[in-house]
Structure formats: C-alpha cells, structure tokens
Scaffold this motif. Sequence first.
Motif, PDB file in Angstrom:
ATOM      1  N   GLU A 278       0.834  -1.199   0.000  1.00  0.00           N
ATOM      2  CA  GLU A 278       0.000   0.000   0.000  1.00  0.00           C
ATOM      3  C   GLU A 278       0.868   1.248   0.000  1.00  0.00           C
ATOM      4  O   GLU A 278       0.572   2.228  -0.690  1.00  0.00           O
ATOM      5  N   GLN A 285       1.609   7.338  -6.192  1.00  0.00           N
ATOM      6  CA  GLN A 285       0.622   8.390  -6.426  1.00  0.00           C
ATOM      7  C   GLN A 285       1.208   9.762  -6.151  1.00  0.00           C
ATOM      8  O   GLN A 285       1.007  10.704  -6.921  1.00  0.00           O
ATOM      9  N   ALA A 524      -7.660   1.947 -22.173  1.00  0.00           N
ATOM     10  CA  ALA A 524      -7.427   1.384 -20.850  1.00  0.00           C
ATOM     11  C   ALA A 524      -5.951   1.031 -20.675  1.00  0.00           C
ATOM     12  O   ALA A 524      -5.256   0.766 -21.651  1.00  0.00           O
ATOM     13  N   TYR A 526      -2.973  -1.430 -19.196  1.00  0.00           N
ATOM     14  CA  TYR A 526      -2.733  -2.808 -18.803  1.00  0.00           C
ATOM     15  C   TYR A 526      -1.274  -2.949 -18.400  1.00  0.00           C
ATOM     16  O   TYR A 526      -0.412  -2.246 -18.915  1.00  0.00           O
ATOM     17  N   LYS A 612      -2.291  -7.812  -7.145  1.00  0.00           N
ATOM     18  CA  LYS A 612      -3.450  -8.178  -6.329  1.00  0.00           C
ATOM     19  C   LYS A 612      -4.266  -9.215  -7.084  1.00  0.00           C
ATOM     20  O   LYS A 612      -4.351  -9.163  -8.305  1.00  0.00           O
ATOM     21  N   SER A 615     -10.923 -10.752  -8.361  1.00  0.00           N
ATOM     22  CA  SER A 615     -12.075 -11.278  -7.632  1.00  0.00           C
ATOM     23  C   SER A 615     -12.614 -12.481  -8.391  1.00  0.00           C
ATOM     24  O   SER A 615     -12.395 -12.615  -9.588  1.00  0.00           O
ATOM     25  N   PHE A 624      -6.262 -12.365 -18.146  1.00  0.00           N
ATOM     26  CA  PHE A 624      -5.734 -11.570 -17.031  1.00  0.00           C
ATOM     27  C   PHE A 624      -5.263 -12.460 -15.894  1.00  0.00           C
ATOM     28  O   PHE A 624      -5.879 -13.470 -15.589  1.00  0.00           O
ATOM     29  N   CYS A 627      -4.601  -7.919 -10.864  1.00  0.00           N
ATOM     30  CA  CYS A 627      -4.759  -6.502 -11.131  1.00  0.00           C
ATOM     31  C   CYS A 627      -3.878  -5.733 -10.169  1.00  0.00           C
ATOM     32  O   CYS A 627      -3.276  -6.304  -9.266  1.00  0.00           O
ATOM     33  N   THR A 628      -3.789  -4.457 -10.390  1.00  0.00           N
ATOM     34  CA  THR A 628      -2.951  -3.627  -9.548  1.00  0.00           C
ATOM     35  C   THR A 628      -3.538  -2.226  -9.526  1.00  0.00           C
ATOM     36  O   THR A 628      -4.413  -1.911 -10.329  1.00  0.00           O
ATOM     37  N   ILE A 629      -3.055  -1.421  -8.595  1.00  0.00           N
ATOM     38  CA  ILE A 629      -3.529  -0.042  -8.543  1.00  0.00           C
ATOM     39  C   ILE A 629      -2.413   0.859  -9.054  1.00  0.00           C
ATOM     40  O   ILE A 629      -1.275   0.786  -8.583  1.00  0.00           O
ATOM     41  N   GLY A 633      -4.378   5.967  -9.078  1.00  0.00           N
ATOM     42  CA  GLY A 633      -5.448   5.428  -8.249  1.00  0.00           C
ATOM     43  C   GLY A 633      -6.390   4.504  -9.000  1.00  0.00           C
ATOM     44  O   GLY A 633      -7.235   3.846  -8.400  1.00  0.00           O
ATOM     45  N   ARG A 634      -6.239   4.443 -10.330  1.00  0.00           N
ATOM     46  CA  ARG A 634      -7.114   3.570 -11.098  1.00  0.00           C
ATOM     47  C   ARG A 634      -6.621   2.131 -11.002  1.00  0.00           C
ATOM     48  O   ARG A 634      -5.442   1.871 -10.771  1.00  0.00           O
ATOM     49  N   VAL A 635      -7.547   1.219 -11.194  1.00  0.00           N
ATOM     50  CA  VAL A 635      -7.179  -0.188 -11.215  1.00  0.00           C
ATOM     51  C   VAL A 635      -6.720  -0.530 -12.630  1.00  0.00           C
ATOM     52  O   VAL A 635      -7.329  -0.081 -13.601  1.00  0.00           O
ATOM     53  N   ALA A 636      -5.620  -1.254 -12.754  1.00  0.00           N
ATOM     54  CA  ALA A 636      -5.202  -1.741 -14.069  1.00  0.00           C
ATOM     55  C   ALA A 636      -5.133  -3.257 -14.028  1.00  0.00           C
ATOM     56  O   ALA A 636      -4.735  -3.847 -13.020  1.00  0.00           O
ATOM     57  N   LEU A 637      -5.529  -3.871 -15.110  1.00  0.00           N
ATOM     58  CA  LEU A 637      -5.479  -5.328 -15.187  1.00  0.00           C
ATOM     59  C   LEU A 637      -4.088  -5.774 -15.619  1.00  0.00           C
ATOM     60  O   LEU A 637      -3.425  -5.114 -16.417  1.00  0.00           O
TER      61      LEU A 637
ATOM     62  N   THR B  34     -12.465   0.554 -13.672  1.00  0.00           N
ATOM     63  CA  THR B  34     -11.730  -0.025 -14.792  1.00  0.00           C
ATOM     64  C   THR B  34     -12.558  -1.145 -15.398  1.00  0.00           C
ATOM     65  O   THR B  34     -12.897  -2.118 -14.724  1.00  0.00           O
ATOM     66  N   ASN B  48     -11.139   0.920  -7.107  1.00  0.00           N
ATOM     67  CA  ASN B  48     -10.149   0.982  -6.050  1.00  0.00           C
ATOM     68  C   ASN B  48     -10.793   1.642  -4.841  1.00  0.00           C
ATOM     69  O   ASN B  48     -10.983   2.847  -4.804  1.00  0.00           O
ATOM     70  N   THR B  55     -15.279  -5.460  -7.125  1.00  0.00           N
ATOM     71  CA  THR B  55     -15.930  -5.679  -8.413  1.00  0.00           C
ATOM     72  C   THR B  55     -17.311  -5.025  -8.389  1.00  0.00           C
ATOM     73  O   THR B  55     -18.072  -5.230  -7.443  1.00  0.00           O
TER      74      THR B  55
END
Lengths: 825, 148
Positions: A278, A285, A524, A526, A612, A615, A624, A627-629, A633-637, B34, B48, B55
Amino acid sequence: MDDGMDELLGEFLVESFENLDQLDQDLVALEADPANLEVLKSIFRTIHTIKGTCGFLGFGTLERITHVGESLLSLLRDGAAAVDTEIADGLLSMTDAVRAILVEIEHTGTEGADAYPALVAELARLQERAESGGEAVLPAAVPAAAPASAEPEPAVIDGPNGGAIFLANLAPRPRPDAVDVPEPGGEPELEPEPGTRVGELLVRDGAAAPVDVAVGLIQQEGGDQRPLGEILVDAGVVTPEVVSDTLEAQREVKSAVADATIRVDVGLVDSLMTLVGELVLARNQILQLVSSTPAAAGEPAFMSATQRLNLITTELQTGVMKTRMQPIGNVWSKFPRVVRDVASQCGKQVRIEMDGKETELDKTIIEAIKDPLTHLVRNSIDHGIELPEVRAERGKPTEGLVLLRAYHEGGQVNIEISDDGAGVDVERVKAKALERGLITPVQAAQMSDRDAVNLIFLPGFSTADQVSNISGRGVGMDVVKTNIEKIGGTLDVQNRPGAGTTLRIKIPLTLAIVPALIVKSAGAQYAIPQVSLLELVGLSEDQARTAIENVQGTPVYRLRGNILPIVRLREELGDEPAPEAGPATIVVLRADEREFGLVVDEVRDTEEIVVKPLSPHVADIAAFSGCTIMGDGRVALILDVLGLAQRAHVIGENRERSGAPGAGVADDTEGPTEALLLVQVGSEGRVAIPLSSVDRLEEFPAGALEKASGRDVVQYRDSILPLIDVCNTLGYTPDYERDASQLPVVVYSAGGRMCGLVVDAILDIVEDRLTPTATPIRYGVAGTAVVRGAVTDLLDLHAVIRAADPDFFDRAVPADATTGSLSHV
Amino acid sequence: MSDPRQFCTLYLGEHLLGVDVRRIQEVIAFQPMTRVPLAPSVIRGLINLRGQIVTALDLRDRLAMPERAEGERPMNVVVHAAGGAVSLLVDRIGEVVEVGDSIMEAPPETLSGVARDLIRAVYKFEDRLLLELDVDRAISVGGALLPV
C-alpha cells in the motif's frame, strides 16, 4: 485445553517439525560418516527434546517411540555400536513415525490410533543388538569410538616411556556426559566445551593416522604440555598449515550453533508486506502528483521530502521482502533423505551434491517449488540415473550424481537439477507419445529433438514401462511445469543423450511486487510483467499499415528474418479495432518458449506494481492474471501473457508446449491445428512444411550461389549454408518460366547444423488441421492433405535432407545424433 | 415471531429494493472504474476502494432491466461477499427501514424471469412494496457462481 497449553502445543509442533527436517539430514549424513560424533550428538539432542516435551504434554505413543530411539542413540553416541544401514533405516522409520504422529496431533489434537508396535520392537531389537556388541563393527578410523564395554581386551600401545597404556582409557566412558569430557590435549585458547576435537578432525580428514593421534595423546598423558597439534607437527605427522586449518574448522562447528534469530509469525510478516504494498502505491501516487503539479515542483522542501519518501519506501520494501526470504537450502535439506530412499528403492547408487544452498527466495515461492523440485529429483534418480551395472558398462562410476545448483541472475533465481544419467531417449519418448496417441506419426517424424524432449511435459505422458512407486503415473512433469508457470517461472530441459539431463527452472524472486510494462489499448491501461517481455518494436504510421502481413487471417511480422505471430490486443479483448491506422507498438513477448508480438496502442512506462488477485467474478478470464492499482489510483489489469497467447492460438492450448505450431498434439474431438508454411515447388507442387521446423525464411540472389564439394552453397551468417533443391529431390516438374534471379530459401537447423531448402515461392502461412488423406507416393513426402482447399504434399523434411546429404543428422553435434535413425514413418 | 429486521432501501427504476443492513459494508458515490474486457456485461468494472479492489455489478443488468439513462451516475452499495467485497450499482439510495414479518409476503406473480429468482420476499408498505434482494444470488455471476 486452555490457551496456555494450546500455545505450548503449537510451539512444540513448530519446533519439532523443524527438528525433524534437521534429523533427516543428520541421519543421512551419519550413515555416510558414522564416525561423526557431532552429528550423533545433534540427533540425540533432538530426540531427547521431543521425548521430554511430549512426556510433559501427555503423548504416550510419541514418548514410547522416542524413548526406544533415544536409548539406541545413546548406545551409538557412546560408541557401543556403529551406525550401519539397518540402524539408519530404523532411525529414519522412527523419524517418519514421529512426523506422522505430529501431523495427527496438529490436525486432531490426539496421537491417533496407531501405536507403532512393530517400530518399537524393531528399535528395541537394534538396541539389544548394539548392547550385545555382537555384530557391531566399529569404524577403525576413530579412536574415540573405541568401545569400553564391547572390547574385552583393550588395545594396548607402548607408551613413550616404555609403559603400556590402555587406549580404552582415552575413549569416552559409556555414560551420558562422557562425550563432553574435556580433551586432555585440547587447545588452550579454545574452551573445552562440546565440539569436535582436533585429533578427531585430523583423523576424519585423513590428515593423521589414528595411531599417530593416539601416540600424541599418550605423550600428553605422560606429561607433555604441548598442544596436540604441536606434538603432531613436531613429530612430522602433519604440517602446521593442516593444523591451523583444522582449528579453523573446529571454530566453525562451534559458531554455527549460536545463530541470533527470533521466531516471527508468518501472518505478521504477510500483513507487513501488504502494508508496504500500500505504501508503494501511495508513494507512486505522490510521485505522479508531484511531477504533474508545477506548483509542487517549485517547492524545494516539498521536493526533497518526496525524494526521501521515495528512497525510504524503496528501502523498506527491500527490507520487508528480505524478512520473507529464505535460503533454498531449507527445501533442499530434505533431499538427501529423498535421494537415499528413492535410490535404494530403485536399486541405484546415487549421491547428491548441492551448490548455492544459501540462495534466497521469497517464502511463498519456496512453498510453491517444494513439490515440483522433489518430483524432479525423484525423476532424475528413477528415470535419469542408470543401474550400477549399466553405468559400469558405460564406463561411468557406479555411483550416480544428482547436482542441485541455485543462483541469482538478472533479478531471477535459477535452479538446476542435473544428473549424470542416460539423458532423455528421444526415440523412446516419441514412440511412447505415439503409442499414447499424443502425436501422429507425421508429427513424430517432423519433430525436432528439442520438441520431442518437451513431449515429456504433456499431460498423461510417461516413459516408465512400469508404473513404479516413485514415478511413471503420468501425472508428473505436466503438473510440475504448470506449477512452475503458475508462479511466473519457466522450465527448460537440456538433454545430453548418454551423459545426463539438466532441468533449469527460472523463477522470479518474489510474486508480490513485480516490475511491469504499462501499455494502453482502447483507452485502458494494462500491465505486462517484465519477465515475459523480450523487446519493443515501434512502428510508424506507414509501417503499421504494411509491416504486419496478413496472410489469410494470420497476421505475422518479420522480425530480423524470424516469423513472429501477431496478436492485436484490441481484437483479443473484444474492443473495436483502432479507428485509424496510427503508429503502433509491437511488444515482443515470450510465452511457453514461443515468441509472439502483441500490438498495443501505446507503451507508457515501466513501473513496480503490487500484484493483487482478481475477484472470483473475473478470475476465470484467461487473459488476465491479476490486477494492480496505478499511480493515478485507477485499477489496471495485469495481462496473463500465456493465457493471452493461448486465447489467440499463437501457442497450443492446454499448455502443451509441443502443441505449439509445428507439433500439434492429437485432440480426441477434432484433431490439432498446426501452423504450416506453404511453399510452391516446381511448376505446380504445393508443399506444406511445419512452421516449427522452419528457422528462417531467406532470399538469396542467384549470383550468391557457390559450389563446394559439388554442391550448391551460399555464405550465410559467417558460415556456409548447403542448399537443397526441393524440386529436384521430390521429382516435381521444374518451373522454367520462373524468375530465377532470386532464390527463396527455407532455412532449417538441427543440432547446430543448418541447411537451406530452395523452393520456387513462399506462398503463405496457414493454421490448419492436419489430417493426411492419402498415403505418400513420393519419396520425401510424408502424406497428402487438403490445406485451405488445395491438395498439398506434406514435406518429410528429414527424408528430403537425407536424400541430399545422407549424414546430415549423423554429423550433427552428438546431442542430435539419434535423429539419424528417424526413418520409421 | 422473530425480531424486526433492518433493510437499507435502494431505488432501481420504479422498484424499491431492500438489502439486509448487516450485509452492507458501505455506500459510496459513483467511482471511476476499470472496465474488464471479456467479462459478462453485468460486471461493470473494478473499483479501487482505499486499496481494496471491488468488483462492481450493475443491478439493472442483473435484473434484466433497461439500461440507466445516459449521464445518470449510479451509486455503489458495497456488500460483503465470500471472495471479497462486491459493489452493487443502483440508481439511488433510500433510507434504513425496520420491517416485521407481519407485512411479509411471497414475491408477486407479476415479477418475471430472473428477477423472481433474486427477490426473496416482498414487504407491503402503505404506499408501495419493498422487494428484499437475495444478495448472494444477485452477486452470483461470471466466475463466481453459487454452488448449485
């Protein structure tokens, strides 16, 4: 049970399991070197500890077993008997029983029903035998092991002053503390605590004869004040260097015991690791904010604080990661026992050597490779190393060697398991694969040795004629491979027929934080883990339109003459194609030993990402892996390179390596698809060559042709490439109208030798099911099939090459020698 | 008679739905998310949530209702689930109400298809009906299917 007891029990289990691992190692070491009193003492201590604690906790069976074991060990320790195979077996069975009971306690809190009466009886019998001293054979090399009770007539040596001294008097008495009796001639500056004595060490290392040491000791008893080492040096028995080396060794034995460590709960370390993850994200960031905020950049104090934060975070991350690191020796320590057991079951003689025990890996990775490694070691012994008599016939030492090596290289850990056995018999592997319907005869014939060796990784493959206890159930290598790939590793075989096999595993140092390339596709972001990344190829707007050749739906790119299958990320992810042909980038990736190019819109940057898990809702999407942040702050696959390649059919499905283009693997339902190079030969011959056999496609000007020993050759990459005219060899009608100024050539290589097949034109690369429909009528043709609606001959590459150069394969470097006999198709 | 239960109410088109408050981790405003290519359309993306990856499922899609009007931003109702937290995208959040068994009825026949499977019960209020959402079934999509 109250909490206090629970805690005590937990500690007891943790400690005992650790001790047992050590015990296995010690027992095997002891068998090899029965005179090693240090090891014996360590074993005795371990069993004694377990016995003491389990008595306190009320585990009767465990206490009974360890009690008889301890009694036997105390006899051994006191020199009443020497360790032989029978005793070692008994003690190892005891370790197994103790382990089984501990597992039972861990799960159920009780010892279980089995009281192990047979084991207790066997240990008691061994103890009796040892006490009677009847069969006990003592290693002559150790004076200290001379038994006081077993020898009715003590050995007598003439003392320097003419008096006879009983050697037995110098030996430890058969009482528990006897081993700790200070050595009469001990070095004055070293405390006379436990620890191997100089005399013993010298004898063990073969530097001094027992009798010389005994004489020295006698001199000391006779009043000589000099240390033993000095006496021996003066007597000319050993050199001063040897004595100082031995003293050094003695010190090491002592210091190894006192390691300053604390025991930390794994859960705590894991949560620290999560927190650091974290922190890394927050740091990313902040860094991104700083670089995008001009006001921040103008504030020197803020900038320097950011810098410090950056540095400290990196150091903290490294530090926390280190706490999770464990030497690979922790896993390896079990192997001497494994080797001993498997070798004796197979009737083989095997020695294990380890190099790089201290190489460190993340704990999670250590856990993940434990089973695969064990399997590979077993395999090496069972399949690799030959029986002693076979080895003798082949002029090898009867004792086989399994060598484990581990080392860091380029941010990864390499682990090698080598044996000096027979190597993989390529023909036998092919025959087995044929027999099990995993490949077709055509494929077998066309398969390179490398691909053939890799057949062992197919699910359901086993060369063992009989299913043995150890291996041969066919649930081996594919599982091993899958498990290693799961943690982002690769597995590679080096086969040396007749001389052995080396399996090399490359795995990342850690799974939690990995360097990754960030790419953009359809708006997006990746992440692509850098372990799979080979290179980036930038395409300008013009190149993007033309450089990727789209041959009948299979896009390819020629990368320095190599054919690179292309996967478009937008297409693969079900996004709209790029609106207009702008510049693009090909990310060259490696998955499962095959390379392919991934076309993305844009390449951003490399970044350390915190992996990470996905789900469960999306975890089953093969493209995939997690994923990661990102910094914003956005989630990327995170792209699963292997999964993506399989989705796009660039490599075979079901992770079958040889199912990759060229060696398609038979499928029960519809037959395999295979990538084929279609060429034109003569005026109308249409011939297919498996793409996997094709090294490169070249074009030579006719003027480059030269003659060597009556054959056409061209100079090619600093060597001479012999050319074979496929048209002539196959007897097709030559195409006289063709422009002969350029020669399209298919380059093939095997075992370090190359040759070029001259064809009339390169037509296409297709992906098709290969079902030969007619039996071959022509030499050099393995069959005939309908490929893309046209009748096509399947080239028997080996036959064609042999027709032009009968000993091409025989003269290939030895590793490929067996290919020469490949004519059964 | 059992204790009255507390529901968090939420709006989806003209429907009033209720989710057991004990299942709810938090309610948050619309978040950037995303998109996950290749996933079923009900899976709208990944959010996030302070380092926790959540999800987001579109409850309209799940209940086979027409899509939200352009420009309307859904709210996130984050619920606890077995594989981590899941966010349910809804039109609007209502309030927390207390209901007793006395006004409970079986789902009406007018509910059709998939919606019927996802509604556990109906509570009759004076002016309208509260449909109790079966959270576990609602989030059982894609690779996270309930064991049948």
